[in-house]
Design an enzyme around this catalytic site. Structure first.
Site, PDB file in Angstrom:
ATOM      1  N   ASP A   1      -0.247 -66.924  32.871  1.00  0.00           N
ATOM      2  CA  ASP A   1      -0.389 -66.997  34.328  1.00  0.00           C
ATOM      3  C   ASP A   1      -1.850 -66.803  34.751  1.00  0.00           C
ATOM      4  O   ASP A   1      -2.341 -67.485  35.651  1.00  0.00           O
ATOM      5  CB  ASP A   1       0.490 -65.939  35.003  1.00  0.00           C
ATOM      6  CG  ASP A   1       1.917 -65.995  34.502  1.00  0.00           C
ATOM      7  OD1 ASP A   1       2.705 -66.768  35.062  1.00  0.00           O
ATOM      8  OD2 ASP A   1       2.219 -65.286  33.529  1.00  0.00           O
TER       9      ASP A   1
ATOM     10  N   ASP B   1      -2.205 -69.005  40.536  1.00  0.00           N
ATOM     11  CA  ASP B   1      -0.966 -69.577  40.007  1.00  0.00           C
ATOM     12  C   ASP B   1       0.151 -68.764  40.657  1.00  0.00           C
ATOM     13  O   ASP B   1       0.461 -67.662  40.207  1.00  0.00           O
ATOM     14  CB  ASP B   1      -0.924 -69.447  38.485  1.00  0.00           C
ATOM     15  CG  ASP B   1       0.355 -70.019  37.891  1.00  0.00           C
ATOM     16  OD1 ASP B   1       0.960 -70.913  38.510  1.00  0.00           O
ATOM     17  OD2 ASP B   1       0.751 -69.559  36.805  1.00  0.00           O
TER      18      ASP B   1
ATOM     19  N   GLU C   1      -2.010 -73.857  42.937  1.00  0.00           N
ATOM     20  CA  GLU C   1      -1.151 -74.920  42.416  1.00  0.00           C
ATOM     21  C   GLU C   1      -0.146 -75.329  43.485  1.00  0.00           C
ATOM     22  O   GLU C   1       0.454 -74.478  44.140  1.00  0.00           O
ATOM     23  CB  GLU C   1      -0.422 -74.430  41.169  1.00  0.00           C
ATOM     24  CG  GLU C   1       0.376 -75.513  40.476  1.00  0.00           C
ATOM     25  CD  GLU C   1       0.970 -75.029  39.170  1.00  0.00           C
ATOM     26  OE1 GLU C   1       0.274 -75.107  38.148  1.00  0.00           O
ATOM     27  OE2 GLU C   1       2.119 -74.573  39.192  1.00  0.00           O
TER      28      GLU C   1
END
Length: 162
Positions: free
Chosen positions: A140, A7, A67
């Site tokens: 996260d 992430d 991502e």
């Protein structure tokens, strides 16, 4: 096979590491790399590069899932996330590790069945799917695990139909 989910973030970069054997996914690790807001941008990027390099070298992933950057209303945040993504892409390229990217919608759908799931829903499902004793924290790191899980699920589906 080790899958490394990222992430990307400038202040906090979350990661999750899963071991894949056939249709079985097992939790290996998760965590974050944080930079200090007071430091200048170049130093923060250096910290991300060095610490993420150490983490990647420690786990030796076969594949990295990340991502996708989507346009944010806060352009400053979007730029800094883009810089963090650049660090991930550079480290992967230096090690010849393939990178796969997924949208937040794809990740949520793979983990919870709904592309509109909340962060809490994603954390809860990751806890269940990976048989964790408690919710993965911080958000996260949980997102890093969710990204890795998404990639594993997509990988298994793709493998079945090829």
């Amino acid at each position: 096979m080790i899958i490394f989910g990222v992430d990307p973030g400038f202040g906090i970069l979350g990661y999750g590491v899963l071991s894949v054997s056939g249709n079985s996914f097992q939790h290996v690790s998760h965590g974050t790399i944080q930079t200090e807001k007071q430091q200048n941008i170049a130093l923060r990027l250096k910290v991300l590069y060095e610490e993420l390099s150490n983490v990647i070298d420690n786990f030796k992933p076969s594949e990295i899932a990340m991502e996708k950057l989507f346009f944010s209303r806060n352009i400053t945040t979007a730029i800094s996330v883009g810089e963090a993504r650049g660090i991930v892409l550079l480290l992967a390229a230096q090690r010849n590790i393939p990178v796969f990217e997924y949208t937040p919608h794809e990740i949520k759908k793979a983990v919870t069945g709904s592309g509109k799931a909340s962060k809490k829903d994603v954390q809860q499902m990751i806890k269940i799917l990976l048989n964790l004793k408690e919710l993965p924290k911080p958000d996260d790191a949980a997102d890093g695990l969710a990204i890795a899980w998404c990639h594993c699920a997509v990988r298994n589906i793709t493998r079945r139909f090829s």
